[in-house]
Scaffold this motif. Structure first.
Motif, short mmCIF file in Angstrom:
data_model
loop_
_atom_site.label_atom_id
_atom_site.label_comp_id
_atom_site.label_asym_id
_atom_site.label_seq_id
_atom_site.Cartn_x
_atom_site.Cartn_y
_atom_site.Cartn_z
N GLN A 130 -30.68 -84.37 -20.04
CA GLN A 130 -30.80 -85.64 -20.74
C GLN A 130 -30.22 -86.72 -19.86
OE1 GLN A 130 -29.43 -85.75 -24.81
NE2 GLN A 130 -29.18 -87.97 -24.80
N TYR A 131 -30.97 -87.80 -19.71
CA TYR A 131 -30.53 -88.91 -18.85
C TYR A 131 -29.86 -89.98 -19.71
CZ TYR A 131 -30.73 -92.82 -15.57
OH TYR A 131 -30.41 -93.87 -14.76
N PHE A 132 -28.71 -90.46 -19.25
CA PHE A 132 -27.97 -91.51 -19.94
C PHE A 132 -28.06 -92.77 -19.09
CE2 PHE A 132 -26.43 -87.60 -21.65
CZ PHE A 132 -26.10 -87.87 -22.98
N SER A 133 -28.92 -93.70 -19.50
CA SER A 133 -29.17 -94.90 -18.71
C SER A 133 -27.95 -95.80 -18.64
CB SER A 133 -30.35 -95.67 -19.30
OG SER A 133 -30.09 -96.05 -20.65
N GLN A 134 -27.04 -95.69 -19.65
CA GLN A 134 -25.87 -96.58 -19.66
C GLN A 134 -24.99 -96.40 -18.43
OE1 GLN A 134 -26.85 -94.45 -21.99
NE2 GLN A 134 -26.42 -95.16 -24.07
N THR A 135 -24.92 -95.15 -17.94
CA THR A 135 -24.08 -94.88 -16.76
C THR A 135 -24.87 -94.32 -15.59
OG1 THR A 135 -23.52 -92.69 -17.68
CG2 THR A 135 -21.98 -94.50 -18.12
N GLY A 136 -26.15 -93.98 -15.80
CA GLY A 136 -27.00 -93.51 -14.72
C GLY A 136 -26.80 -92.07 -14.34
N HIS A 137 -26.45 -91.20 -15.32
CA HIS A 137 -26.19 -89.80 -15.01
C HIS A 137 -27.00 -88.87 -15.90
CE1 HIS A 137 -22.99 -90.69 -12.21
NE2 HIS A 137 -22.42 -91.49 -13.09
N LEU A 138 -27.25 -87.68 -15.36
CA LEU A 138 -27.91 -86.60 -16.09
C LEU A 138 -26.85 -85.63 -16.60
CD1 LEU A 138 -30.87 -85.75 -13.69
CD2 LEU A 138 -31.13 -86.67 -15.99
N VAL A 139 -27.07 -85.09 -17.80
CA VAL A 139 -26.28 -83.96 -18.31
C VAL A 139 -27.27 -82.83 -18.53
CG1 VAL A 139 -24.72 -83.15 -20.11
CG2 VAL A 139 -24.65 -85.54 -19.41
N CYS A 140 -26.99 -81.67 -17.96
CA CYS A 140 -27.98 -80.60 -17.90
C CYS A 140 -27.44 -79.27 -18.42
CB CYS A 140 -28.46 -80.40 -16.46
SG CYS A 140 -29.18 -81.88 -15.70
N GLU A 141 -28.35 -78.45 -18.86
CA GLU A 141 -28.17 -77.03 -19.14
C GLU A 141 -26.92 -76.74 -19.95
OE1 GLU A 141 -28.53 -75.69 -15.13
OE2 GLU A 141 -30.70 -75.82 -15.15
N GLN A 142 -25.98 -75.93 -19.42
CA GLN A 142 -24.81 -75.53 -20.21
C GLN A 142 -24.00 -76.72 -20.69
OE1 GLN A 142 -25.49 -74.43 -17.09
NE2 GLN A 142 -25.03 -72.24 -16.84
N SER A 268 -26.60 -76.27 -11.12
CA SER A 268 -26.71 -74.87 -11.49
C SER A 268 -28.12 -74.35 -11.24
CB SER A 268 -26.34 -74.72 -12.97
OG SER A 268 -26.53 -73.40 -13.40
N ASN A 269 -28.21 -73.21 -10.51
CA ASN A 269 -29.48 -72.53 -10.22
C ASN A 269 -30.46 -73.41 -9.45
OD1 ASN A 269 -28.85 -70.00 -11.52
ND2 ASN A 269 -29.06 -71.07 -13.46
N GLU A 270 -29.95 -74.38 -8.74
CA GLU A 270 -30.83 -75.26 -7.97
C GLU A 270 -31.33 -74.55 -6.73
OE1 GLU A 270 -30.73 -79.77 -6.06
OE2 GLU A 270 -28.85 -78.76 -6.55
N SER A 271 -32.57 -74.84 -6.35
CA SER A 271 -33.10 -74.35 -5.09
C SER A 271 -32.61 -75.26 -3.97
CB SER A 271 -34.63 -74.33 -5.13
OG SER A 271 -35.15 -73.90 -3.88
N THR A 286 -35.69 -71.97 11.42
CA THR A 286 -36.53 -72.65 10.44
C THR A 286 -35.70 -73.04 9.23
OG1 THR A 286 -37.13 -70.51 9.46
CG2 THR A 286 -38.60 -71.39 11.14
N VAL A 287 -36.19 -74.02 8.50
CA VAL A 287 -35.56 -74.39 7.24
C VAL A 287 -35.92 -73.33 6.20
CG1 VAL A 287 -35.41 -76.12 5.42
CG2 VAL A 287 -35.66 -76.83 7.81
N GLN A 288 -34.92 -72.74 5.59
CA GLN A 288 -35.14 -71.70 4.60
C GLN A 288 -34.63 -72.16 3.24
OE1 GLN A 288 -34.32 -67.59 6.12
NE2 GLN A 288 -33.41 -68.70 7.83
N THR A 289 -35.02 -71.46 2.20
CA THR A 289 -34.59 -71.83 0.85
C THR A 289 -33.72 -70.73 0.24
OG1 THR A 289 -36.62 -70.91 -0.10
CG2 THR A 289 -36.60 -73.27 0.43
N TYR A 290 -32.93 -71.14 -0.73
CA TYR A 290 -31.94 -70.25 -1.34
C TYR A 290 -31.67 -70.74 -2.75
CZ TYR A 290 -27.35 -67.90 -1.79
OH TYR A 290 -26.28 -67.15 -2.20
N ASN A 291 -31.55 -69.82 -3.72
CA ASN A 291 -31.17 -70.21 -5.08
C ASN A 291 -29.66 -70.20 -5.18
OD1 ASN A 291 -30.40 -69.76 -8.01
ND2 ASN A 291 -32.59 -70.14 -8.22
N ILE A 292 -29.08 -71.33 -5.53
CA ILE A 292 -27.63 -71.50 -5.45
C ILE A 292 -26.89 -70.72 -6.53
CG2 ILE A 292 -27.33 -73.52 -6.91
CD1 ILE A 292 -25.84 -72.99 -3.40
N VAL A 298 -22.07 -71.43 -3.31
CA VAL A 298 -22.21 -70.14 -2.66
C VAL A 298 -20.96 -69.90 -1.84
CG1 VAL A 298 -23.48 -71.18 -0.73
CG2 VAL A 298 -23.61 -68.72 -1.09
N ASN A 299 -20.41 -68.72 -1.97
CA ASN A 299 -19.20 -68.36 -1.24
C ASN A 299 -19.51 -67.33 -0.17
OD1 ASN A 299 -17.53 -70.00 -2.85
ND2 ASN A 299 -17.41 -68.42 -4.41
#
Length: 445
Positions: A130-142, A268-271, A286-292, A298-299
């Motif tokens: 959900q995007y909050f235009s008052q402060t310009g931030h997203l609140v997501c998932e958990q 969370s769970n971003e590619s 090469t540039v590779q992808t990873y699910n965080i 990632v540690n």
């Protein structure tokens, strides 16, 4: 006997009166909350409010008595809690007679991070957010689920409206990112006007706790730590500081060291895409992808430095949706840099159905070579031939046995030192199609 009975009755009435005076009424007992864990109690309207709006998980224990303080130009009854601060405003009608402190905003300013300077969301629309235009931030998932599942009970009904969640937590002041908690560990956190959300996967996959902002506000500021100064002749002095990352066993080491990197601050769970930059600023491999993963971090990400040339390298991770970057810089020690290679290498033949970088290579240098035009998922073999047509051993660093779904096949490798100079060729051949791709390079001293 009659006199004795009357006397006994008078005594009984007197004792009953004493008991009534010494024992609080049921209403009074419910209006005072004390805890064995802390010395302070909650009384009156504060006790009622504490019980009705989340109790211990939301507000924590009291960490001081109720007392009069100057708030916003007036004197009000105030009581601090582990996670918030209550202010009694009798001029307001219930339930607005108790107001919560803006401890999220206050704490950010206390540690020198005004929320107005925080990076904003890179998009206004994202699945599960959900995007909050008052402060310009997203609140997501958990965090979004927790925000919606809690609030002040303003209407006396079950569940919480958006206005009730907003009244308890306020607007988001930051994006969710990895930060260090009071216990020294890294957690995915997001700051709100009146709270800080923390994801604690060590307790449960989607467990969100509220930060102890009340305690942090009361803690004395840490003593300033002297910044380490590079020693004369320190070989690591020119290595930049990491960005949202840590690297072990230090900033510089010999080639062949198995380094480990922690990278954090992603969604969370971003590619994420990741790659290595050489000291010349060229992408290595090469540039590779990873699910965080659910923690946004990632540690112990492994980095094998075998065959890397001396100089300052960097491992970069970038979130594909957030644009967040984490960068770990490190320096490979060894001999001083050799003279630059002539980038033209005009006598190197043109490739056939492929390409290679760089075109001129010394022993130990890393190269990337690829071919195309193979069948999808076809098994591909490859070999390197020297100027005398003998086969040369390759120190393969990256590659697979098959072409991808687009018929593309690539490898990353290094050649041993001490080979004869001249023009070499890498030949890729499809096992089922017989298709060949050939790339050429020049080995120099």
């Amino acid at each position: 006997m009659e006199r004795f009975v009357r006397l006994f009755g008078v005594m009984a009435i007197a004792l009953a009166g004493l008991w009534f005076i010494g024992t609080p009424s049921t209403a009074e007992a419910q209006n005072r909350l004390c805890f064995s864990e802390v010395p302070d109690c909650i009384e009156g309207r504060f006790a009622e409010y504490w019980q009705q709006n989340g109790g211990l998980p939301v507000f924590g224990f009291p960490i001081g008595p109720a007392r009069m303080e100057n708030v916003g130009g007036g004197a009000f009854l105030v009581q601090p809690f582990e996670r918030n601060r209550f202010e009694l405003h009798p001029e307001n009608a219930r339930p607005y007679d108790v107001l919560l402190g803006r401890l999220g905003d206050d704490r950010l300013r206390q540690i020198g991070r005004p929320w107005e300077n925080e990076s904003k969301a890179t998009t206004t629309s994202q699945a599960g957010c959900q995007y909050f235009s008052q402060t310009g931030h997203l609140v997501c998932e958990q965090f979004l689920n927790y925000w919606r599942s809690n609030g002040l009970n303003l209407d006396g009904r079950a569940g919480f409206t958006e206005a009730e969640s907003l009244a308890l937590f306020g607007l988001p002041l930051t994006e969710a990112k990895m930060e260090r908690g009071g216990d020294g560990n890294m957690y995915l956190m997001q700051w709100f006007e009146r709270a800080r959300f923390e994801l604690h996967p060590e307790i449960g996959l989607n467990t969100v706790l509220l930060g102890l902002l009340g305690r942090e506000m009361q803690a004395p500021p840490p003593a300033p730590q002297p910044q380490p100064q590079p020693q004369p002749g320190d070989p690591c002095a020119d290595v930049p500081d990491p960005v949202n990352a840590r690297i072990r066993p230090g900033k510089c080491f010999n080639p062949g060291t198995q380094a480990a990197v922690d990278l954090f601050g992603f969604r969370s769970n971003e590619s994420v895409g990741f790659w290595l930059n050489t000291p010349e600023g060229v992408i290595f491999g090469t540039v590779q992808t990873y699910n965080i993963g659910p923690t946004g971090a990632v540690n112990d990400f492994p980095v094998d430095t075998t065959g890397m040339t001396p100089g300052i390298w960097s491992l970069v991770m970038e979130g594909t949706s957030s644009g967040h970057k984490a960068i770990a810089y490190f320096k490979i020690l060894g001999e001083t840099a050799r003279p630059p290679v002539d980038s033209t290498c005009t006598d190197v033949p043109e490739p056939i159905s492929g390409d290679m970088e760089p075109k001129c290579i010394r022993g130990g240098d890393i190269f990337e070579a690829y071919g195309f035009g193979f069948k999808p998922d076809e098994q591909v073999g490859f070999y390197i031939t020297a100027p005398d047509q003998s086969v040369v051993e390759l120190q393969l660093r990256e590659g697979s046995a098959r072409a991808d779904s687009d018929g593309f096949f690539g490898i990353v490798g290094a050649l041993p030192r001490g080979l004869p100079t001249g023009i070499y060729a890498i030949t890729f051949e499809g096992v089922s199609s017989g298709h060949r791709a050939i790339v050429y390079f020049k080995y120099i001293q």
